[in-house]
Write a protein that holds these residues in place. Structure first.
Motif, PDB file in Angstrom:
ATOM      1  N   MET A   1       0.726  -1.041   0.115  1.00  0.00           N
ATOM      2  CA  MET A   1       0.091   0.037   0.009  1.00  0.00           C
ATOM      3  C   MET A   1       0.988   1.407  -0.031  1.00  0.00           C
ATOM      4  SD  MET A   1      -3.289  -0.561   2.446  1.00  0.00           S
ATOM      5  CE  MET A   1      -2.823  -2.036   3.551  1.00  0.00           C
ATOM      6  N   SER A   2       0.450   2.222  -0.692  1.00  0.00           N
ATOM      7  CA  SER A   2       1.196   3.578  -0.818  1.00  0.00           C
ATOM      8  C   SER A   2       0.956   4.223   0.349  1.00  0.00           C
ATOM      9  CB  SER A   2       0.719   4.410  -1.930  1.00  0.00           C
ATOM     10  OG  SER A   2      -0.558   4.855  -1.757  1.00  0.00           O
ATOM     11  N   ASP A   3       1.785   5.350   0.802  1.00  0.00           N
ATOM     12  CA  ASP A   3       1.541   6.202   1.848  1.00  0.00           C
ATOM     13  C   ASP A   3       0.300   6.925   1.992  1.00  0.00           C
ATOM     14  OD1 ASP A   3       3.884   5.210   2.974  1.00  0.00           O
ATOM     15  OD2 ASP A   3       5.211   6.821   2.332  1.00  0.00           O
ATOM     16  N   ALA A   4       0.027   7.429   0.829  1.00  0.00           N
ATOM     17  CA  ALA A   4      -1.310   8.109   0.686  1.00  0.00           C
ATOM     18  C   ALA A   4      -2.293   7.505   1.068  1.00  0.00           C
ATOM     19  CB  ALA A   4      -1.258   8.749  -0.870  1.00  0.00           C
ATOM     20  N   PHE A   5      -2.292   6.189   0.735  1.00  0.00           N
ATOM     21  CA  PHE A   5      -3.736   5.386   1.000  1.00  0.00           C
ATOM     22  C   PHE A   5      -3.616   5.120   2.485  1.00  0.00           C
ATOM     23  CE2 PHE A   5      -5.503   1.025   2.117  1.00  0.00           C
ATOM     24  CZ  PHE A   5      -6.568   1.145   1.164  1.00  0.00           C
ATOM     25  N   LYS A   6      -2.452   4.660   2.918  1.00  0.00           N
ATOM     26  CA  LYS A   6      -2.391   4.459   4.514  1.00  0.00           C
ATOM     27  C   LYS A   6      -2.727   5.613   5.075  1.00  0.00           C
ATOM     28  CE  LYS A   6       1.287   1.167   4.373  1.00  0.00           C
ATOM     29  NZ  LYS A   6       2.796   1.061   4.712  1.00  0.00           N
ATOM     30  N   SER A   7      -2.520   6.779   4.649  1.00  0.00           N
ATOM     31  CA  SER A   7      -2.895   8.156   5.454  1.00  0.00           C
ATOM     32  C   SER A   7      -4.490   8.241   5.172  1.00  0.00           C
ATOM     33  CB  SER A   7      -2.271   9.391   4.786  1.00  0.00           C
ATOM     34  OG  SER A   7      -2.565  10.610   5.378  1.00  0.00           O
ATOM     35  N   ILE A   8      -4.898   8.024   4.215  1.00  0.00           N
ATOM     36  CA  ILE A   8      -6.437   8.277   4.087  1.00  0.00           C
ATOM     37  C   ILE A   8      -7.343   7.107   4.851  1.00  0.00           C
ATOM     38  CG2 ILE A   8      -8.367   7.970   2.269  1.00  0.00           C
ATOM     39  CD1 ILE A   8      -6.315   9.087   0.088  1.00  0.00           C
ATOM     40  N   GLU A   9      -6.686   6.004   4.902  1.00  0.00           N
ATOM     41  CA  GLU A   9      -7.326   4.668   5.459  1.00  0.00           C
ATOM     42  C   GLU A   9      -7.289   5.105   7.026  1.00  0.00           C
ATOM     43  OE1 GLU A   9      -7.128   0.043   5.622  1.00  0.00           O
ATOM     44  OE2 GLU A   9      -5.235   0.988   5.798  1.00  0.00           O
ATOM     45  N   THR A  10      -6.225   5.647   7.514  1.00  0.00           N
ATOM     46  CA  THR A  10      -5.958   6.193   8.751  1.00  0.00           C
ATOM     47  C   THR A  10      -7.295   7.168   9.125  1.00  0.00           C
ATOM     48  OG1 THR A  10      -4.040   5.370   8.986  1.00  0.00           O
ATOM     49  CG2 THR A  10      -4.591   7.018  10.677  1.00  0.00           C
ATOM     50  N   GLY A  11      -7.229   8.179   8.396  1.00  0.00           N
ATOM     51  CA  GLY A  11      -8.051   9.156   8.450  1.00  0.00           C
ATOM     52  C   GLY A  11      -9.682   8.913   8.333  1.00  0.00           C
ATOM     53  N   LEU A  12      -9.960   7.801   7.716  1.00  0.00           N
ATOM     54  CA  LEU A  12     -11.397   7.360   7.599  1.00  0.00           C
ATOM     55  C   LEU A  12     -11.685   6.730   8.888  1.00  0.00           C
ATOM     56  CD1 LEU A  12     -11.683   6.139   3.947  1.00  0.00           C
ATOM     57  CD2 LEU A  12     -12.849   8.152   5.153  1.00  0.00           C
ATOM     58  N   GLN A  13     -10.675   5.953   9.476  1.00  0.00           N
ATOM     59  CA  GLN A  13     -10.923   4.982  10.789  1.00  0.00           C
ATOM     60  C   GLN A  13     -11.162   5.795  11.657  1.00  0.00           C
ATOM     61  OE1 GLN A  13      -7.383   2.485  10.429  1.00  0.00           O
ATOM     62  NE2 GLN A  13      -8.430   0.843   9.229  1.00  0.00           N
ATOM     63  N   GLU A  14     -10.141   7.006  11.854  1.00  0.00           N
ATOM     64  CA  GLU A  14     -10.393   7.970  13.026  1.00  0.00           C
ATOM     65  C   GLU A  14     -11.998   8.629  12.786  1.00  0.00           C
ATOM     66  OE1 GLU A  14      -7.316  10.589  12.487  1.00  0.00           O
ATOM     67  OE2 GLU A  14      -5.627   9.256  13.349  1.00  0.00           O
ATOM     68  N   ALA A  15     -12.242   9.061  11.614  1.00  0.00           N
ATOM     69  CA  ALA A  15     -13.576   9.549  11.440  1.00  0.00           C
ATOM     70  C   ALA A  15     -14.888   8.715  11.791  1.00  0.00           C
ATOM     71  CB  ALA A  15     -13.744  10.168   9.949  1.00  0.00           C
ATOM     72  N   LEU A  16     -14.543   7.504  11.615  1.00  0.00           N
ATOM     73  CA  LEU A  16     -15.563   6.583  11.820  1.00  0.00           C
ATOM     74  C   LEU A  16     -15.706   6.115  13.255  1.00  0.00           C
ATOM     75  CD1 LEU A  16     -15.322   3.760   9.079  1.00  0.00           C
ATOM     76  CD2 LEU A  16     -17.208   5.345   9.596  1.00  0.00           C
ATOM     77  N   ALA A  17     -14.454   6.202  14.109  1.00  0.00           N
ATOM     78  CA  ALA A  17     -14.316   6.102  15.642  1.00  0.00           C
ATOM     79  C   ALA A  17     -15.115   7.292  16.062  1.00  0.00           C
ATOM     80  CB  ALA A  17     -12.967   5.812  15.845  1.00  0.00           C
ATOM     81  N   HIS A  18     -14.642   8.643  15.581  1.00  0.00           N
ATOM     82  CA  HIS A  18     -15.177   9.663  16.276  1.00  0.00           C
ATOM     83  C   HIS A  18     -16.842   9.721  15.868  1.00  0.00           C
ATOM     84  CE1 HIS A  18     -15.565  13.893  17.489  1.00  0.00           C
ATOM     85  NE2 HIS A  18     -16.500  14.027  16.465  1.00  0.00           N
ATOM     86  N   ALA A  19     -17.378   9.202  14.912  1.00  0.00           N
ATOM     87  CA  ALA A  19     -18.881   9.207  14.768  1.00  0.00           C
ATOM     88  C   ALA A  19     -19.575   8.244  15.601  1.00  0.00           C
ATOM     89  CB  ALA A  19     -19.184   8.900  13.395  1.00  0.00           C
ATOM     90  N   ARG A  20     -18.875   7.174  15.998  1.00  0.00           N
ATOM     91  CA  ARG A  20     -19.317   6.286  17.081  1.00  0.00           C
ATOM     92  C   ARG A  20     -19.050   6.695  18.397  1.00  0.00           C
ATOM     93  NH1 ARG A  20     -16.828   2.522  13.323  1.00  0.00           N
ATOM     94  NH2 ARG A  20     -15.057   2.411  14.604  1.00  0.00           N
ATOM     95  N   GLY A  21     -18.543   7.700  18.722  1.00  0.00           N
ATOM     96  CA  GLY A  21     -18.276   8.463  19.903  1.00  0.00           C
ATOM     97  C   GLY A  21     -17.153   7.669  20.695  1.00  0.00           C
ATOM     98  N   GLU A  22     -16.165   6.822  20.052  1.00  0.00           N
ATOM     99  CA  GLU A  22     -15.194   6.089  20.495  1.00  0.00           C
ATOM    100  C   GLU A  22     -14.061   6.993  20.734  1.00  0.00           C
ATOM    101  OE1 GLU A  22     -14.696   2.788  17.818  1.00  0.00           O
ATOM    102  OE2 GLU A  22     -16.682   1.857  18.345  1.00  0.00           O
ATOM    103  N   ARG A  23     -13.835   8.086  20.249  1.00  0.00           N
ATOM    104  CA  ARG A  23     -12.395   8.843  19.925  1.00  0.00           C
ATOM    105  C   ARG A  23     -12.908  10.160  19.921  1.00  0.00           C
ATOM    106  NH1 ARG A  23      -7.331   6.033  16.948  1.00  0.00           N
ATOM    107  NH2 ARG A  23      -7.121   8.365  16.419  1.00  0.00           N
ATOM    108  N   VAL A  24     -12.068  11.124  20.509  1.00  0.00           N
ATOM    109  CA  VAL A  24     -12.093  12.331  20.520  1.00  0.00           C
ATOM    110  C   VAL A  24     -10.991  12.852  19.806  1.00  0.00           C
ATOM    111  CG1 VAL A  24     -12.346  14.413  21.846  1.00  0.00           C
ATOM    112  CG2 VAL A  24     -13.545  12.670  22.592  1.00  0.00           C
ATOM    113  N   GLY A  25     -11.180  13.731  18.797  1.00  0.00           N
ATOM    114  CA  GLY A  25      -9.940  14.296  18.067  1.00  0.00           C
ATOM    115  C   GLY A  25      -9.139  15.065  18.975  1.00  0.00           C
ATOM    116  N   THR A  26      -7.813  15.320  18.408  1.00  0.00           N
ATOM    117  CA  THR A  26      -6.966  16.082  19.128  1.00  0.00           C
ATOM    118  C   THR A  26      -7.170  17.482  18.987  1.00  0.00           C
ATOM    119  OG1 THR A  26      -5.182  14.608  18.478  1.00  0.00           O
ATOM    120  CG2 THR A  26      -4.584  16.756  19.390  1.00  0.00           C
TER     121      THR A  26
END
Length: 96
Positions: A1-26
C-alpha cells in the motif's frame, strides 16, 4: 500500500471512531496574552475606522477594546495576535 492510501485509511478510521463516539480528536490549545489593541492598530498605520473595517468589527467594539472596557474573545483574539506578529497580514492576504 502507498503512504497516501495508508494516510487516507487512517483518517477514515479516525472519522468512523469519532462518529461512533469512541474517540475524540486532538485539540490544540494556544495561549494568547491579553492584546494591546491600541498598540497593534497603531503598528498597522490604520485609523480606528479603517482598522475596525479591516477586521470585521464595529468601530464601537474596537473603541471598547482599546479603552479596555471589553476584551476581544475567540477568533478576534487570534486575529489580533496574527496582526501583532505581522501588522500587514490582513491587507496583504485579503486586499487585492
Amino acid at each position: 500500500m502507498s503512504d497516501a492510501f495508508k494516510s487516507i485509511e487512517t483518517g477514515l478510521q479516525e472519522a468512523l471512531a469519532h462518529a461512533r463516539g469512541e474517540r475524540v480528536g486532538t485539540v490544540h490549545e494556544i495561549e494568547l496574552p491579553d492584546p494591546d489593541v491600541q498598540a497593534i492598530r497603531a503598528r498597522t498605520g490604520l485609523s480606528q475606522s479603517e482598522f475596525a473595517r479591516s477586521i470585521g468589527v464595529k468601530k464601537g467594539t474596537l473603541l471598547n477594546w482599546e479603552q479596555r472596557r471589553r476584551s476581544p474573545e475567540g477568533p478576534a483574539r487570534v486575529l489580533l495576535a496574527l496582526i501583532d506578529k505581522d501588522p500587514q497580514i490582513v491587507q496583504r492576504t485579503l486586499v487585492r
